[in-house]
Design a protein around this motif. Structure first.
Motif, PDB file in Angstrom:
ATOM      1  N   LYS A  99      -8.009  -4.071   3.707  1.00  0.00           N
ATOM      2  CA  LYS A  99      -9.233  -4.864   3.889  1.00  0.00           C
ATOM      3  C   LYS A  99      -9.161  -6.156   3.081  1.00  0.00           C
ATOM      4  O   LYS A  99      -9.623  -7.207   3.529  1.00  0.00           O
ATOM      5  CB  LYS A  99     -10.451  -4.047   3.478  1.00  0.00           C
ATOM      6  N   GLU A 100      -8.585  -6.086   1.876  1.00  0.00           N
ATOM      7  CA  GLU A 100      -8.401  -7.288   1.072  1.00  0.00           C
ATOM      8  C   GLU A 100      -7.479  -8.270   1.789  1.00  0.00           C
ATOM      9  O   GLU A 100      -7.713  -9.492   1.770  1.00  0.00           O
ATOM     10  CB  GLU A 100      -7.812  -6.907  -0.292  1.00  0.00           C
ATOM     11  N   ALA A 101      -6.428  -7.742   2.446  1.00  0.00           N
ATOM     12  CA  ALA A 101      -5.518  -8.610   3.198  1.00  0.00           C
ATOM     13  C   ALA A 101      -6.223  -9.242   4.391  1.00  0.00           C
ATOM     14  O   ALA A 101      -6.002 -10.418   4.704  1.00  0.00           O
ATOM     15  CB  ALA A 101      -4.305  -7.806   3.659  1.00  0.00           C
ATOM     16  N   LEU A 102      -7.066  -8.487   5.064  1.00  0.00           N
ATOM     17  CA  LEU A 102      -7.802  -9.026   6.212  1.00  0.00           C
ATOM     18  C   LEU A 102      -8.687 -10.199   5.795  1.00  0.00           C
ATOM     19  O   LEU A 102      -8.861 -11.155   6.557  1.00  0.00           O
ATOM     20  CB  LEU A 102      -8.657  -7.932   6.860  1.00  0.00           C
ATOM     21  N   ASN A 103      -9.259 -10.130   4.603  1.00  0.00           N
ATOM     22  CA  ASN A 103     -10.122 -11.218   4.128  1.00  0.00           C
ATOM     23  C   ASN A 103      -9.355 -12.522   3.922  1.00  0.00           C
ATOM     24  O   ASN A 103      -9.952 -13.603   3.965  1.00  0.00           O
ATOM     25  CB  ASN A 103     -10.790 -10.806   2.809  1.00  0.00           C
ATOM     26  N   SER A 104      -8.042 -12.428   3.680  1.00  0.00           N
ATOM     27  CA  SER A 104      -7.237 -13.632   3.459  1.00  0.00           C
ATOM     28  C   SER A 104      -6.632 -14.180   4.746  1.00  0.00           C
ATOM     29  O   SER A 104      -5.990 -15.227   4.723  1.00  0.00           O
ATOM     30  CB  SER A 104      -6.114 -13.338   2.455  1.00  0.00           C
ATOM     31  N   ILE A 105      -6.822 -13.479   5.855  1.00  0.00           N
ATOM     32  CA  ILE A 105      -6.282 -13.923   7.146  1.00  0.00           C
ATOM     33  C   ILE A 105      -7.368 -14.659   7.913  1.00  0.00           C
ATOM     34  O   ILE A 105      -8.367 -14.065   8.330  1.00  0.00           O
ATOM     35  CB  ILE A 105      -5.758 -12.725   7.968  1.00  0.00           C
ATOM     36  N   VAL A 106      -7.182 -15.960   8.060  1.00  0.00           N
ATOM     37  CA  VAL A 106      -8.165 -16.787   8.769  1.00  0.00           C
ATOM     38  C   VAL A 106      -7.841 -16.842  10.258  1.00  0.00           C
ATOM     39  O   VAL A 106      -8.706 -16.638  11.109  1.00  0.00           O
ATOM     40  CB  VAL A 106      -8.207 -18.211   8.174  1.00  0.00           C
ATOM     41  N   LEU A 145      -3.698  10.835   1.767  1.00  0.00           N
ATOM     42  CA  LEU A 145      -4.305  11.674   0.729  1.00  0.00           C
ATOM     43  C   LEU A 145      -4.400  10.936  -0.605  1.00  0.00           C
ATOM     44  O   LEU A 145      -4.171  11.506  -1.670  1.00  0.00           O
ATOM     45  CB  LEU A 145      -3.520  12.983   0.553  1.00  0.00           C
ATOM     46  N   ALA A 146      -4.745   9.648  -0.533  1.00  0.00           N
ATOM     47  CA  ALA A 146      -4.906   8.843  -1.743  1.00  0.00           C
ATOM     48  C   ALA A 146      -6.252   8.142  -1.750  1.00  0.00           C
ATOM     49  O   ALA A 146      -6.387   7.034  -2.272  1.00  0.00           O
ATOM     50  CB  ALA A 146      -3.774   7.832  -1.865  1.00  0.00           C
ATOM     51  N   GLY A 147      -7.239   8.778  -1.143  1.00  0.00           N
ATOM     52  CA  GLY A 147      -8.565   8.178  -1.105  1.00  0.00           C
ATOM     53  C   GLY A 147      -8.584   6.891  -0.294  1.00  0.00           C
ATOM     54  O   GLY A 147      -7.949   6.791   0.749  1.00  0.00           O
ATOM     55  N   ALA A 148      -9.302   5.895  -0.817  1.00  0.00           N
ATOM     56  CA  ALA A 148      -9.449   4.613  -0.110  1.00  0.00           C
ATOM     57  C   ALA A 148      -8.439   3.577  -0.591  1.00  0.00           C
ATOM     58  O   ALA A 148      -8.612   2.387  -0.333  1.00  0.00           O
ATOM     59  CB  ALA A 148     -10.861   4.086  -0.292  1.00  0.00           C
ATOM     60  N   TYR A 149      -7.387   4.014  -1.274  1.00  0.00           N
ATOM     61  CA  TYR A 149      -6.418   3.078  -1.863  1.00  0.00           C
ATOM     62  C   TYR A 149      -5.821   2.146  -0.806  1.00  0.00           C
ATOM     63  O   TYR A 149      -5.874   0.917  -0.930  1.00  0.00           O
ATOM     64  CB  TYR A 149      -5.324   3.858  -2.581  1.00  0.00           C
ATOM     65  N   PHE A 205      -1.625   0.231  10.016  1.00  0.00           N
ATOM     66  CA  PHE A 205      -2.943  -0.407  10.054  1.00  0.00           C
ATOM     67  C   PHE A 205      -2.905  -1.708  10.849  1.00  0.00           C
ATOM     68  O   PHE A 205      -3.724  -1.938  11.747  1.00  0.00           O
ATOM     69  CB  PHE A 205      -3.420  -0.660   8.619  1.00  0.00           C
ATOM     70  N   PHE A 206      -1.938  -2.571  10.540  1.00  0.00           N
ATOM     71  CA  PHE A 206      -1.885  -3.885  11.192  1.00  0.00           C
ATOM     72  C   PHE A 206      -1.266  -3.803  12.587  1.00  0.00           C
ATOM     73  O   PHE A 206      -1.631  -4.589  13.469  1.00  0.00           O
ATOM     74  CB  PHE A 206      -1.131  -4.874  10.309  1.00  0.00           C
ATOM     75  N   ASN A 207      -0.335  -2.886  12.795  1.00  0.00           N
ATOM     76  CA  ASN A 207       0.188  -2.694  14.150  1.00  0.00           C
ATOM     77  C   ASN A 207      -0.904  -2.227  15.101  1.00  0.00           C
ATOM     78  O   ASN A 207      -0.990  -2.687  16.245  1.00  0.00           O
ATOM     79  CB  ASN A 207       1.327  -1.670  14.130  1.00  0.00           C
ATOM     80  N   HIS A 208      -1.730  -1.331  14.640  1.00  0.00           N
ATOM     81  CA  HIS A 208      -2.802  -0.786  15.469  1.00  0.00           C
ATOM     82  C   HIS A 208      -3.809  -1.859  15.858  1.00  0.00           C
ATOM     83  O   HIS A 208      -4.425  -1.783  16.925  1.00  0.00           O
ATOM     84  CB  HIS A 208      -3.510   0.344  14.715  1.00  0.00           C
ATOM     85  N   ARG A 209      -3.961  -2.873  15.013  1.00  0.00           N
ATOM     86  CA  ARG A 209      -4.948  -3.932  15.269  1.00  0.00           C
ATOM     87  C   ARG A 209      -4.324  -5.168  15.917  1.00  0.00           C
ATOM     88  O   ARG A 209      -4.987  -6.196  16.035  1.00  0.00           O
ATOM     89  CB  ARG A 209      -5.658  -4.307  13.961  1.00  0.00           C
ATOM     90  N   ALA A 246       0.861  -1.182   0.000  1.00  0.00           N
ATOM     91  CA  ALA A 246       0.000   0.000   0.000  1.00  0.00           C
ATOM     92  C   ALA A 246       0.899   1.235   0.000  1.00  0.00           C
ATOM     93  O   ALA A 246       2.060   1.166  -0.414  1.00  0.00           O
ATOM     94  CB  ALA A 246      -0.973  -0.014   1.175  1.00  0.00           C
ATOM     95  N   ALA A 247       0.389   2.355   0.510  1.00  0.00           N
ATOM     96  CA  ALA A 247       1.075   3.639   0.350  1.00  0.00           C
ATOM     97  C   ALA A 247       1.921   3.999   1.565  1.00  0.00           C
ATOM     98  O   ALA A 247       1.645   3.572   2.696  1.00  0.00           O
ATOM     99  CB  ALA A 247       0.063   4.751   0.082  1.00  0.00           C
ATOM    100  N   ASP A 248       2.955   4.807   1.318  1.00  0.00           N
ATOM    101  CA  ASP A 248       3.722   5.414   2.402  1.00  0.00           C
ATOM    102  C   ASP A 248       3.004   6.647   2.950  1.00  0.00           C
ATOM    103  O   ASP A 248       3.100   6.958   4.135  1.00  0.00           O
ATOM    104  CB  ASP A 248       5.114   5.839   1.908  1.00  0.00           C
ATOM    105  N   LYS A 249       2.286   7.348   2.071  1.00  0.00           N
ATOM    106  CA  LYS A 249       1.630   8.598   2.449  1.00  0.00           C
ATOM    107  C   LYS A 249       0.118   8.459   2.325  1.00  0.00           C
ATOM    108  O   LYS A 249      -0.387   7.535   1.695  1.00  0.00           O
ATOM    109  CB  LYS A 249       2.111   9.740   1.544  1.00  0.00           C
TER     110      LYS A 249
END
Length: 286
Positions: free
Chosen positions: A98-105, A88-92, A122-126, A83-86
């Protein structure tokens, strides 16, 4: 009711933001064009490498042994997220995560390797186990960056700690469309039957042998696949940022128009009030 000075200050602030978003839009547009060209130029090479490696794997058959073909039953699953380093790129970035979360069982039995600061946070926070994070090149990746990422995955897989590796990236479709995708990287799986492919097939002559060529090509295949995904993700990030900044600039223009209309209404109401006070005062003096 806000005063005229308050409305002026807010209008000036919105105009400043509009200038910033407009400049970011132009920068993202320029960079996106170069990123798009790089991704499109790399695609035929990546597809050909994949075709050749799969063809060799079918020729060699199931008896060939290689560390990248081994099945590790006791290892953890590893998910590579790009994904992005910065911002201001919308929902990119959020769509990729979210796609990665769907693959984590199983959260406890999954390690995450991230490319970019946004998926790392994102993943550190969760509370996920972020085993490694690569940052600083999401907008402009090079083949060396792809090798660095792929070598980390290969080393972890060869050690037996990882049972399989999945890669989540965003495929660039057009300047207004990009789609998150999940790809199985390791262990490498050859097609079941070469005859399943439609159309004429290409026959290759291998020196010194098909096994030796496949052993050399498998790491190169991973480097190429990761590099192609990095280029696709970079083009997707910049197109998303371009669209987000363009929308922000348009919204700022609309807000400025509303503020100017509101300013005129407040100013007109103030003038009307002053006239009424003058008329009332004149009437009182009669």
């Amino acid at each position: 009711m806000p005063s005229l000075q308050d409305i002026k200050r807010r209008t000036k602030s919105v105009k400043s933001i509009q200038q910033i978003t407009n400049a970011m839009d132009m920068v993202a547009t320029s960079r996106m064009r170069h990123a798009k060209e790089a991704a499109q130029a790399n695609r035929p090479y990546a597809e050909k490498v994949s075709e050749v490696v799969k063809s060799i794997a079918v020729t060699v058959g199931g008896e060939f042994s290689h560390p990248l073909l081994e099945q590790h039953e006791d290892g953890h699953r590893l998910v590579l997220v790009m994904a992005a380093d910065k911002g201001l790129a919308g929902a990119y970035s959020s769509n990729a995560c979210k796609e990665a979360l769907n693959s984590i069982v199983d959260k406890a039995a999954t390690e995450v390797v991230t490319v970019g600061r946004k998926p790392r946070d994102f993943f550190n926070h969760r509370g996920y186990n972020v085993a490694e994070s690569f940052t600083g090149f999401s907008e402009k990746p090079s083949f060396e960056h792809a090798q660095q990422v792929a070598r980390h995955l290969i080393e972890r897989f060869k050690s037996g700690e990882i049972s399989d590796v999945q890669m989540v990236y965003t495929r660039f479709v057009s300047a207004i469309s990009c789609v998150p995708e999940t790809v199985q990287l390791l262990p490498f799986a050859a097609p079941a039957e070469e005859g399943e492919a439609k159309g004429p097939s290409t026959e290759y002559i291998y020196e010194p042998s098909a096994e030796a060529v496949l052993g050399h090509m498998l790491p190169q295949y991973l480097y190429t696949t990761v590099y192609a995904a990095l280029l696709q993700s970079a083009a997707s990030e910049l197109s998303s940022r371009m669209n987000a900044m363009s929308n922000a600039t348009d919204n700022a223009a609309e807000l400025i128009s509303k503020l100017e209309l509101h300013y005129n209404k407040v100013r007109q109401a103030g003038i009307t009030t002053e006239i009424n006070e003058i008329v009332s005062g004149a009437e009182a003096l009669k």
